[in-house]
Design a protein around this motif. Structure first.
Motif, short mmCIF file in Angstrom:
data_model
loop_
_atom_site.label_atom_id
_atom_site.label_comp_id
_atom_site.label_asym_id
_atom_site.label_seq_id
_atom_site.Cartn_x
_atom_site.Cartn_y
_atom_site.Cartn_z
N LEU A 1 18.56 76.41 5.46
CA LEU A 1 19.03 75.09 4.90
C LEU A 1 18.47 73.90 4.82
O LEU A 1 18.14 73.31 3.93
CB LEU A 1 20.37 74.85 5.56
CG LEU A 1 21.80 75.60 5.22
CD1 LEU A 1 22.73 75.32 6.27
CD2 LEU A 1 22.28 75.59 3.80
N GLU A 2 17.49 74.11 6.01
CA GLU A 2 16.58 72.91 6.12
C GLU A 2 15.42 73.21 5.19
O GLU A 2 14.63 72.14 4.38
CB GLU A 2 15.92 72.97 7.47
CG GLU A 2 14.83 71.66 7.57
CD GLU A 2 14.26 71.67 8.98
OE1 GLU A 2 13.30 70.93 9.34
OE2 GLU A 2 14.91 72.23 9.99
N GLU A 3 14.93 74.31 5.12
CA GLU A 3 13.87 74.80 4.09
C GLU A 3 14.17 74.40 2.79
O GLU A 3 13.57 73.85 1.90
CB GLU A 3 13.52 76.10 4.12
CG GLU A 3 12.40 76.54 3.16
CD GLU A 3 12.08 78.14 3.23
OE1 GLU A 3 11.40 78.67 2.31
OE2 GLU A 3 12.56 78.67 4.21
N ALA A 4 15.59 74.77 2.27
CA ALA A 4 15.97 74.70 0.81
C ALA A 4 16.17 73.16 0.56
O ALA A 4 15.94 72.59 -0.66
CB ALA A 4 17.46 75.35 0.60
N GLU A 5 16.65 72.49 1.67
CA GLU A 5 16.93 70.99 1.39
C GLU A 5 15.63 70.33 1.03
O GLU A 5 15.39 69.30 0.20
CB GLU A 5 17.88 70.41 2.47
CG GLU A 5 18.08 68.93 2.49
CD GLU A 5 18.60 68.43 3.45
OE1 GLU A 5 18.55 67.13 3.89
OE2 GLU A 5 19.46 69.41 4.18
N THR A 6 14.49 70.61 1.96
CA THR A 6 13.43 70.16 1.92
C THR A 6 12.71 70.04 0.83
O THR A 6 12.29 69.36 -0.12
CB THR A 6 12.34 70.53 2.98
OG1 THR A 6 12.82 70.37 4.46
CG2 THR A 6 11.00 70.10 2.78
#
Length: 458
Positions: free
Chosen positions: A122-127
């Motif tokens: 989720l952090e990767e996608a959001e970034t």
């Protein structure tokens, strides 16, 4: 009771019909009907031909700390107790992949030991997604509430709530925005998203559509031993793009391109094509994406079918005639030595953006379409600098062309994307202005050093 007088009734009916006819065909009524018919025809003609604009797009450029050099890749895999033969196989593939030392992955996969968790995905996608959207909005001073249509696509990673809901939440978009999230569509999902946006913009005129294309690696890194499933570790890298499309009249003068054609082809009815790129578990129950050794042949067949539909729309009549004439000659004389004429697509397009799925894919398209080295340069350099960034790769390639100052008013661009299923999709754009090189792109720090000479290793 008097008998029914049929003749009298018929005469009365005829008089009524004549009276109505006189009213309808009177000059004033005739003119009004013709005017209504003309306006209706003009309305539907304009509605069908209403242009779809590509206002602009942005691509993600990861910080240098996200880099994955070959030595680091090998060290990390060995430290994670991966089978030495599997590590050797991956290093061999990467050495021939046409990658530079600048391609990037998520920090969670670069650390020792690797951490595969939903929070990191989720952090990767959001970034990635928030970064490209923010850059696009700031570049054109766009209020997020002005977006009418939102389409996100990520093939394998499909969380709940969806990625489109995440974008709405982060940018506080309107509650009545039309939002869609496409998953499982492979690397060609970007053009499928554009096709959906085009249809929606034609129906909901005077609207803005935002498309976000990406793929998340954090949960999809394969840790097993099956060679066909290890290929995904060697090919896919971190990336994403945000694209702003419009059907608003006021965007005509600030748009870069107009959409000419979108042609989609799927060959999933064939078992070999359907299983060419397949997500599954291995004998040790470790999930991954298997890439068949037949992928080059399958993609070639899908491309031929796609071109059969696209060719009549874009090729000059001379090229179409030569192609059909070669087919007729081969059938009449039943001579296999008579080769089918390959149309010269340089007469239809000035630029080509071929999905950078791998060196073999790019070389196969180059060979089969008889393209020049400069035609596949954007694809080769994108693969070298960023790796296979899935559905967003065609935008890195278009950004490369713009950054080199090669895009001129009237130029036509052919975007070709391949994806699981198996799918081959094409999008054709026409440039409506001289595009000046932009300093705020994914190529901003390195464009001066390209193209580079990449040794062709068999």
């Amino acid at each position: 009771m008097e008998p029914y007088n049929f003749c009298s009734s018929l005469e009365t009916l005829t008089q009524h019909v004549n009276t109505i006819t006189d009213l309808i065909i009177s000059p004033h009524h005739c003119f009004a009907l013709l005017l209504v018919a003309f306006l209706a025809t003009l309305y539907f003609a304009c509605r069908r031909k209403s242009p779809i604009y590509l206002v602009d797009f942005t691509c993600y450029c990861a910080p240098s700390s996200y880099r994955l050099p070959l030595a680091m890749f090998e060290e990390n895999q060995l430290y994670d107790n991966m089978d030495p033969e599997a590590v050797a196989f991956q290093c061999k593939i990467m050495a021939k992949s046409g990658f530079s030392e600048q391609t990037s992955i998520s920090p969670s996969l670069a650390q020792i030991p690797k951490v595969k968790a939903l929070t990191f995905a989720l952090e990767e996608a959001e970034t990635i997604m928030c970064s490209v959207i923010k850059d696009l909005f700031e570049k054109h001073n766009i209020n997020p509430k002005a977006i009418d249509i939102l389409i996100t696509n990520s093939s394998v990673f499909c969380p709940t709530p969806s990625l489109s809901a995440m974008v709405v939440n982060k940018f506080r978009m309107r509650s009545n925005i039309m939002s869609f999230n496409l998953s499982g569509m492979g690397c060609s999902a970007g053009i499928i998203s554009m096709s959906l946006a085009k249809d929606l913009l034609r129906v909901h005129r005077n609207s803005l559509a935002l498309i976000v294309s990406t793929e998340t690696l954090s949960l999809n890194w394969y840790t097993g031993k099956v060679p066909s499933m290890l290929l995904s570790n060697c090919l896919f890298r971190m990336g994403g793009a945000a694209i702003l499309m419009s059907s608003r009249v006021q965007d005509k003068h600030k748009a870069k391109y107009t959409l000419q054609h979108i042609v989609r082809t799927i060959t999933a009815q064939d078992g070999q094509s359907h299983g060419c790129v397949y997500q599954q578990g291995d004998p040790e129950n470790k999930e991954g994406v298997s890439i068949s050794k037949n992928i080059v042949n399958v993609s070639g067949d899908a491309l031929k079918k796609n071109i059969a539909s696209l060719g009549p729309l874009v090729l000059p009549l001379r090229e179409q005639f030569l192609y059909l004439f070669s087919i007729v000659c081969r059938k009449l004389w039943s001579a296999r030595r008579i080769s089918i004429y390959t149309p010269n697509f340089n007469h239809a397009f000035e630029h080509f953006c071929i999905h950078s799925g791998g060196r073999a894919i790019i070389q196969a398209v180059e060979r089969n379409l008889r393209l020049r080295k400069q035609d596949v340069e954007p694809s080769t350099m994108t693969l070298y600098r960023f790796g296979n960034v899935s559905s967003s790769s065609i935008w890195y390639e278009l950004s490369y062309i713009e950054a080199k100052g090669r895009m001129k008013r009237g130029d036509r661009v052919w975007q070709i994307a391949f994806g699981s299923g198996f799918k081959c999709n094409s999008a054709v754009w026409k440039c409506v202005c001289d595009v000046k090189p932009d300093t705020a792109t994914a190529w901003r720090d390195t464009i001066h050093s390209y193209p580079v000479d990449i040794m062709r290793t068999n």
